[in-house]
Design an enzyme around this catalytic site. Structure first.
Site, PDB file in Angstrom:
ATOM      1  N   ASP A 299       0.873  -1.171   0.000  1.00  0.00           N
ATOM      2  CA  ASP A 299       0.000   0.000   0.000  1.00  0.00           C
ATOM      3  C   ASP A 299       0.916   1.228   0.000  1.00  0.00           C
ATOM      4  O   ASP A 299       2.140   1.130   0.067  1.00  0.00           O
ATOM      5  CB  ASP A 299      -0.974  -0.041   1.189  1.00  0.00           C
ATOM      6  CG  ASP A 299      -2.180   0.856   0.949  1.00  0.00           C
ATOM      7  OD1 ASP A 299      -2.126   1.720   0.054  1.00  0.00           O
ATOM      8  OD2 ASP A 299      -3.194   0.721   1.663  1.00  0.00           O
TER       9      ASP A 299
HETATM   10  C1  BGC Z   1      -5.093   3.200   0.441  1.00  0.00           C
HETATM   11  C2  BGC Z   1      -5.364   2.179  -0.633  1.00  0.00           C
HETATM   12  C3  BGC Z   1      -5.244   2.812  -1.996  1.00  0.00           C
HETATM   13  C4  BGC Z   1      -3.874   3.448  -2.129  1.00  0.00           C
HETATM   14  C5  BGC Z   1      -3.630   4.093  -3.471  1.00  0.00           C
HETATM   15  C6  BGC Z   1      -3.825   3.991   0.195  1.00  0.00           C
HETATM   16  O1  BGC Z   1      -3.691   5.054   1.060  1.00  0.00           O
HETATM   17  O2  BGC Z   1      -5.012   2.541   1.683  1.00  0.00           O
HETATM   18  O3  BGC Z   1      -6.650   1.643  -0.440  1.00  0.00           O
HETATM   19  O4  BGC Z   1      -5.438   1.851  -2.977  1.00  0.00           O
HETATM   20  O5  BGC Z   1      -3.745   4.454  -1.133  1.00  0.00           O
HETATM   21  O6  BGC Z   1      -4.361   5.239  -3.618  1.00  0.00           O
END
Ligand code: BGC
Length: 742
Positions: A299
């Site tokens: 993530d």
């Molecule tokens: C979130 C994810 C997301 C990623 C990309 C993160 O902060 O937890 O769910 O896919 O950002 O935007």
């Protein structure tokens, strides 16, 4: 049977394609330098590549060609994500992606870039694409066909922007109502999440290779992300492995079986170990036990966070070694190239074996092939005539119509008929933001009132449906706590009924953290003030999580839970109020009565009212609860045998009759209670469900087939078993007992 066949076909397509491409992948890998491999494992945010003024990307977004050359030419980056702030038009996306792929294809090995976005409720990062109800709302339909249809349309509209990969579905279990991302989930039940998740994956990916109308799905956030002890996002969770396997893993396992080829990893820690550094979870379970053949992406910034926040590594290099050796294949870095350069060093120093790198890169290349990128890295703009077309918007309305949940309807207050004047009030009444929530044209969903101004708010839809001259409006309160009660009360005095729209403004992730599940005081006070007018009051809730309303609920004759119903939510709510839609949603979570008494419906017997009369399980509304404008009666629950053997099946039938005056849809939920088990059994568990439509006066027989595995649980040796003994099946208040034997 048909579903099983589809699933097998789908799996075999993905697998045989893998076999075909294996040779091609190995060939590529044998020609790649370490630098090229490290680049493939790197994912960069587009923000880093855009022309900007004072640090803010210029609109519409334009790529800075020098930065793009540095990214793909110098660092050989293989994946780019997201949007630099706000949604772009489809045409601009097509141009951005084409520029990116043109550079990628000029490189030595011509490996296309894999572009991914967060498409949580439709392709929310392309202007004008359909904004569907959020996943928690979709789950209330208890209808996987709806999830599949949303997946298909979202995939079409995403691919129309030349984007082949979406970071969805969220398979986190929504059982902690304080958590600010509960609305991104399919609710609190593992079986419901599994069924909706599988259908979404099939909708996104289609039933074979992702063609020009399909995208690759990304299951997230693997796993246990949704249960932080404090309820605050990205704070510690304590989940024993037995519970992980019982409640949090099955939906990922099912979606992997369905063919999902990418997984995004939980940003948090479980039992003191950040999941990005947990080899057991990432490699042993995901790639070993589940046989996952795709790749795991970190993530946002989460490898850096291993040293910057979690403090399990001294520096960036130590963090990268931990994460990559644990099983992460791609790093969402996303705002610099330190991952790429440090990874190269770590391999040279022998801290990460080349075999691990080759494994990660071959997984990534496989996904690029499955996405069809080697054949068509961009797309043809003319292939998508239905983008944002009438049929897609109609499907959106039909979805919202099937999700809205009627929680209370004293003396058939609803539908409202023959009223002269209706007051519409509350902070959510005139807000597209409150209908759409986060991930709507930007991360926090802050601009929906501007970007979605052509869509109807609840107020606008009420005016359209009931006639503008019959609708009065006073905001009464806003989401910041400002109020104007006298105006609202004055108008209430002249109204025949009051529709009070309360709930939450948009948020997602950490900015949505809070400390009180109760609806804010200004909103509660608005309801109490309006009650002085002594008119029938209808509460409409638009909220991402179930905010406690127990102190004001008695003031209302009717309650409508709309969750986050998306761009057609206003129309669907007004049509429920008018009776043009007969509501059929059911709660996908337990609606708590008190902020400090949070139980799920699969509580343990020690948490029951019987054993804990003062504070036991006593929700405001139960999981699976939802009313209709017609009535259904259940009868004749029968089993074909009262003894189920290890290899046998049991057929359960029940008659459902529509005893009211109009046609209606009903989700038939089958729960099983295990009476005695070596691990304390839950009061009940949902094991099957089916949504049906019944005409007035008609009866339908609904059949389910269960086998021993449907009664299984994870024992203390972490094995999935079914223990012999007695079980109770309950459907619609009817019960039957049977025995399972070996
Ligand atoms: C979130 C994810 C997301 C990623 C990309 C993160 O902060 O937890 O769910 O896919 O950002 O935007």
């Amino acid at each position: 049977m048909k579903r099983l066949f589809t699933l097998l076909m789908c799996l075999s397509c993905y697998c045989s394609l893998n076999a075909q491409n294996e040779q091609r992948i190995q060939n590529l890998i044998s020609r790649m330098t370490l630098e090229e491999k490290a680049g493939q494992m790197t994912q960069i945010s587009i923000e880093l590549l855009l022309k900007a003024k004072d640090g803010v990307p210029i609109e519409p977004h334009q790529l800075d060609s020098e930065k793009l050359k540095e990214c793909i030419g110098k660092y050989k980056v293989g994946s780019i994500l997201n949007v630099g702030g706000n949604a772009q038009t489809r045409e601009n996306w097509q141009s951005l992606i084409t520029q990116i792929q043109n550079i990628a294809l000029k490189q030595r090995l011509k490996i296309p870039v894999l572009y991914g976005i967060d498409g949580i409720h439709g392709n929310n990062y392309t202007s004008a694409a359909v904004l569907f109800p959020q996943p928690i709302t979709q789950a209330a339909s208890f209808n996987p066909d709806i999830a599949k249809r949303i997946g298909q349309i979202s995939a079409y509209e995403t691919r129309a922007s030349f984007i082949p990969w979406t970071f969805s579905p969220v398979l986190d279990l929504g059982r902690q109502p304080l958590w600010p991302r509960i609305w991104e989930t399919f609710g609190e039940d593992p079986h419901l999440v599994s069924e909706m998740g599988k259908a979404t994956v099939l909708g996104f990916q289609g039933e074979g290779q992702a063609d020009k109308y399909h995208v690759m799905a990304c299951l997230k956030h693997y796993m246990g992300y949704s249960m932080p002890l404090s309820g605050h996002d990205r704070t510690p969770a304590w989940i024993p492995e037995r519970e992980l396997r019982e409640y949090f893993l099955p939906q990922f396992a099912e979606a992997v079986k369905t063919g999902a080829m990418t997984v995004m990893v939980n940003s948090g820690e479980i039992n003191g170990v950040p999941v990005h550094a947990n080899k057991h979870i990432l490699t042993d379970i995901l790639k070993g036990e589940l046989g996952f053949q795709g790749f795991a992406v970190s993530d946002w910034q989460d490898i850096e966070y291993l040293w910057q926040r979690h403090k399990v590594a001294r520096d960036n290099k130590e963090a990268i070694a931990l994460a990559i050796n644990a099983g992460i294949d791609m790093s969402m870095v996303p705002l610099n190239y330190t991952f790429t350069t440090d990874l190269i060093q770590l391999v040279k120093e022998g801290k990460i074996p080349m075999s691990r790198i080759d494994d990660a890169v071959s997984r990534i290349l496989k996904v690029k092939m499955l996405a069809g990128l080697f054949e068509e890295p961009t797309g043809k703009a003319s292939d998508y005539p239905q983008f944002s077309g009438e049929a897609h918007h109609r499907a959106n309305y039909e979805t919202a119509a099937e999700c809205i949940t009627l929680l209370k309807n004293l003396n058939s207050t609803l539908p409202l008929k023959n009223l002269k004047r209706i007051l519409v009030t509350g902070p959510a009444a005139s807000s597209m933001r409150a209908l759409n929530g986060g991930w709507s044209r930007n991360w926090q969903g802050t601009n929906s009132d501007t970007t979605e101004s052509s869509k109807n708010t609840i107020l606008e839809a009420m005016r359209d449906t009931f006639g503008a001259s019959n609708i009065d409006y006073a905001p009464g309160a806003d989401f910041n706590g400002n109020t104007n009660f006298p105006e609202a009360l004055n108008k209430a005095a002249n109204a025949d009924a009051i529709v009070v729209c309360l709930g939450e403004n948009s948020y997602t992730e950490t900015p949505g953290n809070f400390d009180d599940l109760t609806l804010p005081a200004a909103q509660l006070d608005l309801a109490r003030t309006l009650a002085k007018a002594r008119k029938p009051m209808i509460l409409v809730l638009t909220e991402g999580r179930p905010r406690v309303v127990s102190s004001i609920e008695p003031l209302f004759s009717a309650v409508i839970q709309a969750y986050l119903p998306g761009n057609e939510g206003g129309n669907a709510i007004a049509d429920v109020i008018a009776g043009k839609i007969n509501p059929s949603g059911k709660l996908p979570y337990t609606y708590p009565r008190y902020g400090n008494s949070l139980h799920n419906y699969y509580y343990k017997y020690t948490e029951s009212k019987d054993l804990d009369p003062t504070a036991g399980y006593n929700p405001q509304w139960e999981f699976g609860f939802g009313l209709s404008y017609t009535t259904f009666s259940y009868s004749n629950l029968r089993l074909n045998t009262d003894k189920l053997s290890e290899k046998g099946t049991i057929t359960v039938s029940v008659d459902v009759s529509n005893t009211g005056k109009i046609a209606g849809k009903e989700s038939v939920l089958l729960f099983v209670s295990d009476l005695v088990a070596s691990v304390t059994p839950e009061a009940k568990r949902l094991r099957a469900f089916k949504k049906i439509e019944i005409q007035s006066g008609q009866t339908q027989t609904v059949k389910f087939t269960l086998s021993g595995s449907d009664l299984s649980f994870i024992n203390t040796s972490l094995q999935r078993i079914t223990e012999p003994g007695d079980f109770i099946i309950s459907i619609g208040g009817l019960k039957q007992t049977f025995t399972y034997h070996l």
